[in-house]
Design an enzyme around this catalytic site. Structure first.
Site, PDB file in Angstrom:
ATOM      1  CB  CYS A  92      -0.937   0.000   1.208  1.00 33.35           C
ATOM      2  SG  CYS A  92      -0.075   0.158   2.780  1.00 33.35           S
ATOM      3  CG  ASP A 138     -11.107 -27.639  -7.196  1.00 34.19           C
ATOM      4  OD1 ASP A 138     -11.383 -28.771  -6.797  1.00 34.19           O
ATOM      5  OD2 ASP A 138     -10.043 -27.343  -7.755  1.00 34.19           O
ATOM      6  CG  ASP A 163      -5.489 -25.233  -4.811  1.00 31.22           C
ATOM      7  OD1 ASP A 163      -5.796 -25.772  -5.892  1.00 31.22           O
ATOM      8  OD2 ASP A 163      -5.158 -25.869  -3.804  1.00 31.22           O
ATOM      9  CG  ASP A 203      -7.498 -27.099 -10.185  1.00 31.53           C
ATOM     10  OD1 ASP A 203      -6.594 -26.563 -10.844  1.00 31.53           O
ATOM     11  OD2 ASP A 203      -7.975 -26.606  -9.162  1.00 31.53           O
TER      12      ASP A 203
END
Lengths: 788, 59
Positions: free
Chosen positions: A99, A504, A683, A687
């Site tokens: 930031c 998932d 994640d 997959d």
């Protein structure tokens, strides 16, 4: 202000023995000496406002890696630091800046050094630019200061690229600044001519003002306006007239027609119109370009943070050489814990590597002799040697980088549509202008040129071509600031139609600190003894399970030869016996396969049940999704017990446990067949097919994001809260985009009609045109006010 | 109208000065980081610093 269980500096959870240090006459707790040192220094230097101003946690200070003396070498200086009046100038990348307070801290901390002339830290792009006198302070000292505050510096691999970026930005700023200042003055001088309604001004005075405006207008048209003139050149060469062609021809037509009128003493000049045209067009373009660049800078950041040096083996001698000098066939020594500088074949027996950057897999992978190690992966605790097979642009990492870059350059469908429309519109408008000129030539030859110019200016579809990109890039920018990267431009538009959100893996919803829920011991082992052993075994491990035992009070068992076997557990020797902790078949064969087992020589000593708490904000965010009418689903490979618990705690009605990737794919297809539009949140590990099947995919993870290029959207700090934010920004973007398109089309139709009627002066037409572009861009910037 | 002969050169000089100042600022990197500057005003610089000598009103 300090939460009892977190580090005062980096706000990481505290271990069993936090470091206690008095800071500013109050006792504060720290996770390590590094963070304590950073906080003490910050307060001593009077920069403690940082803690008040910051909005996110600080970076954890690494105690070990504070030696940057290699960066003082001549090769680094020549490759990365260019001379400037104050001495040298360098651009460092750092991934810890989150930031504006971080940027503030870095600027003030480095400026304390008298040898430092200027520091510019940009939290959005992650760049720190330093100008300093190398004769008084070495670069390594500045880097050590940065690292000591928790911002680990990296040298950029491609200094030319960084320089080109900065040059482009500065040159645009200069063009805009010149246009703004000079156009104002041009308008003032032209005003004198406009106010002379009764034609009382002497010809000499009039011509004097005309030449003045000509003088001022010229740099605006040819320097500031060069963007458009070059754009027109490019478009004409590709025989595809677009917005730049129309804009540049209006600018040049107004400019040269005015010059002609000035020379021949004609009635009208339009110098002010052409200058205004340049200025307004440029403002709109710059806003759009800056928004796009900040979004891209984040992607570049981690990817370019590669090591600057490699250890080359010359026989038995190790020599440090710059990464650019590594050649195919060289043998490199890889120190433990450091990034691999090039792709190569492993010459050592076995090493563990973290390939998170490349594959998204955060667990350490074991590589054996002959396997390929990839640049960008990080070595585990064991050193290794490789023979280099690919360097520089040929590495796997560079390949992935190019994919990400391509994704960033791809344009959303609506944009392509609007551009094609604008391109056709341009061709038609040139014809309309010619017809208008011919018609007005018959009605009033004196005004024909003025009307034609007004039509040409009014017809410029700037607002139309900006409508979509402005909304898209400000949405990208707004999301990049929140730590969300959009890789597929269409993803945001598709979010609007999503009906189902599929999580998932349980890990996307849980992922706090793992705690010990219950344990069972087998005689003769006692609970204390079992905990002492477990703590000793897991002490050096980075595995999430290790956190569960870190709360143990007392001295851990001192094991010899601790070794972590990825995917199984940890083994170590104590008093001649071998102890193992981990999965049942690894630590205590024959026991039920759940929880964590501790075994001695294959005999079960204890069984632990661990509790993986749900992320603190998960419930609120799922409720938010439900309130928007989105159905949540949970697909997990975990045991049904754990999935049911998670699902119930969060109110997810539909869940499926022990799901294989094929199950997940089938489930998704079934949802889609029933008319659902699916957002997949995972994640990003193992997959890819499921992610690809979903209408939109989001991957969560920190640092590992690069390889998750198969996800459309990356949530870089794993906070579920970002999902509602992405939805809110996407919905707002759609709204603004439609609003922009409607407004732009309406403007063009009305403006051309009015211009054709001959009642508008070209200057006012340009004001209307530029006003509409600015309106569209400013409207798009409203996206920053979205507060989900 | 003679006043124009004075005013117009003045306006041009001022314009040149403004353009030069802007070019100088961009080249010096004044526009590199616009976020941290906004925080400077929030930072409390009036409190005594442990390491710094005491400031007096005469400073």
């Amino acid at each position: 202000m300090q939460d009892a269980a977190t580090c005062f500096h980096c706000q990481a959870a505290l271990g069993h023995a936090p470091v206690e240090v008095a800071v500013d006459s109050e006792t504060r707790h720290f996770c390590c000496r590094g963070c304590a040192g950073a906080a003490q220094w910050i307060v001593a230097e009077g920069l403690d406002d940082y803690y008040r101003l910051r909005r996110t946690e600080g970076g954890k200070v690494d105690e070990a890696a504070l030696d940057y003396s290699a960066w003082d070498r001549d090769e680094v200086r020549d490759a990365h630091c260019r001379p400037c009046p104050e001495g040298r100038q360098v651009t460092l990348l750092t991934d810890g800046m989150h930031c504006a307070a971080c940027a503030w801290l870095i600027q003030n901390a480095l400026a304390k050094d008298p040898a430092v002339a200027a520091v510019n830290a940009n939290a959005i792009t992650g760049r720190v630019e330093i100008r300093w006198n190398p004769g008084k302070t070495r670069l390594s000292a500045l880097c050590a200061r940065l690292a000591g505050l928790g911002y680990k510096p990296y040298l950029s691999v491609n200094e030319d690229y960084e320089r080109a970026k900065r040059r482009e930005r500065n040159s645009l700023l200069l063009k805009l600044g010149l246009a703004a200042l000079v156009t104002t003055q041009t308008m003032m001088f032209s005003e004198a001519l406009y106010l002379d309604t009764a034609r009382e001004m002497s010809v000499a005075t009039r011509d004097f003002f005309r030449w003045l405006t000509f003088l001022l207008c010229s740099p605006v048209v040819f320097y500031s306006g060069s963007e458009f003139i070059r754009g027109m050149w490019r478009e004409l060469r590709h025989r595809q007239p677009g917005m730049d062609t129309l804009a540049a021809s209006s600018i040049l037509l107004a400019y040269f027609a005015s010059l002609y009128q000035t020379l021949t003493g004609g009635d009208h000049i339009w110098f002010d119109a052409s200058a205004m045209f340049v200025f307004f067009l440029l403002s709109a373009r710059i806003l759009e370009r800056f928004a796009r660049n900040t979004a891209r800078a984040q992607v570049d950041l981690l990817a370019r943070a590669q090591p600057a040096f490699a250890w080359r083996l010359n026989g038995a001698v190790r020599e440090q050489c710059p990464i650019g000098q590594v050649r195919t066939g060289d043998v490199l020594f890889l120190p433990p814990g450091e990034a691999v500088p090039a792709d190569g074949e492993l010459l050592s027996d076995a090493v563990e590597v973290d390939e998170a950057l490349l594959t998204g897999e955060s667990a350490l992978q074991t590589r054996r002799r002959g396997d390929t190690l990839l640049a960008g992966s990080t070595l585990g605790a064991v050193a290794g040697e490789i023979r280099v097979s690919h360097t520089g642009q040929a590495t796997q990492l560079s390949h992935i980088l190019r994919l990400v870059e391509q994704a960033q350059n791809a344009r959303p469908v609506q944009n392509v549509w609007a551009e094609r429309l604008a391109s056709r519109f341009v061709t038609v408008m040139f014809l309309v202008t010619a017809v208008a000129f011919a018609v007005w030539w018959r009605i009033d030859a004196d005004r024909a040129f003025s009307v034609a110019l007004a039509v040409l200016v009014a017809a410029c579809p700037c607002a139309l071509s900006l409508a979509v990109p402005a909304a898209v890039s400000s949405a990208f920018d707004a999301l990049a600031r929140l730590g969300v990267l959009v890789l597929k431009p269409d993803a945001l538009s598709k979010l609007a139609d999503i009906s189902d959100v599929v999580f998932d893996k349980t890990g996307t919803l849980t992922g706090g600190r793992t705690t010990l829920q219950s344990m069972a011991t087998f005689a003769p082992c006692t609970e204390t003894e079992a905990l002492r052993l477990a703590y000793g075994l897991e002490a050096g491990s980075k595995h999430p399970l290790a956190a569960a035992f870190a709360g143990f009070e007392g001295a851990p068992a001192a094991f010899d030869g601790l070794s972590a076997i990825p995917g199984h557990g940890v083994a170590g020797r104590l008093d001649g016996a071998e102890y193992r902790i981990g999965k049942a078949d690894f630590a205590a064969p024959g026991q039920a396969d759940d929880g964590v087992w501790l075994g001695r020589n294959g005999q079960a000593l204890a069984h632990f049940r661990l509790h993986d708490p749900i992320k603190p904000d998960a419930a609120a965010d799922l409720a938010w999704l439900a309130a928007r009418g989105l159905r949540s689903h949970l697909l997990s490979g975990d045991s049904s017990e754990r999935v049911r618990e998670t699902g119930e705690a969060l109110g997810i009605g539909v869940w499926r446990a022990r799901a294989t990737p094929q199950d997940k794919l089938d489930y998704l297809k079934a949802l889609q067949a029933a008319g659902g539009r699916v957002l997949m949140v995972g994640d990003g590990i193992n997959d890819a097919p499921v992610m690809a099947q979903a209408d939109v995919s989001m991957a969560m993870g920190s640092g590992a994001w690069l390889a998750q290029a198969n996800a459309d959207i990356l949530l870089m700090n794993s906070r579920l809260k970002q999902i509602p934010q992405v939805f809110a920004v996407a919905a707002h973007m759609q709204h603004l985009m439609r609003q922009n398109l409607r407004w732009a089309i309406a403007y063009n139709v009305v403006a051309v009609a009015v211009a054709l009627s001959g009642v508008v002066h070209p200057g006012y037409a340009s004001l209307g045109m530029a006003g509409s572009s600015l309106l569209v861009t400013l409207n798009a910037l409203r996206i920053h006010s979205v507060k989900p | 109208m003679n006043i124009l002969l004075a005013l117009i050169p003045i306006s041009l000089v001022l314009l040149a000065a403004a353009v030069a100042a802007f070019f100088w600022a961009v080249r010096k990197g004044q526009f590199e980081n616009l976020d941290a500057a906004a925080l400077d005003i929030l930072a409390d610089d009036s409190k005594p610093r442990p390491n710094a000598p005491e400031r007096t009103d005469a400073d």
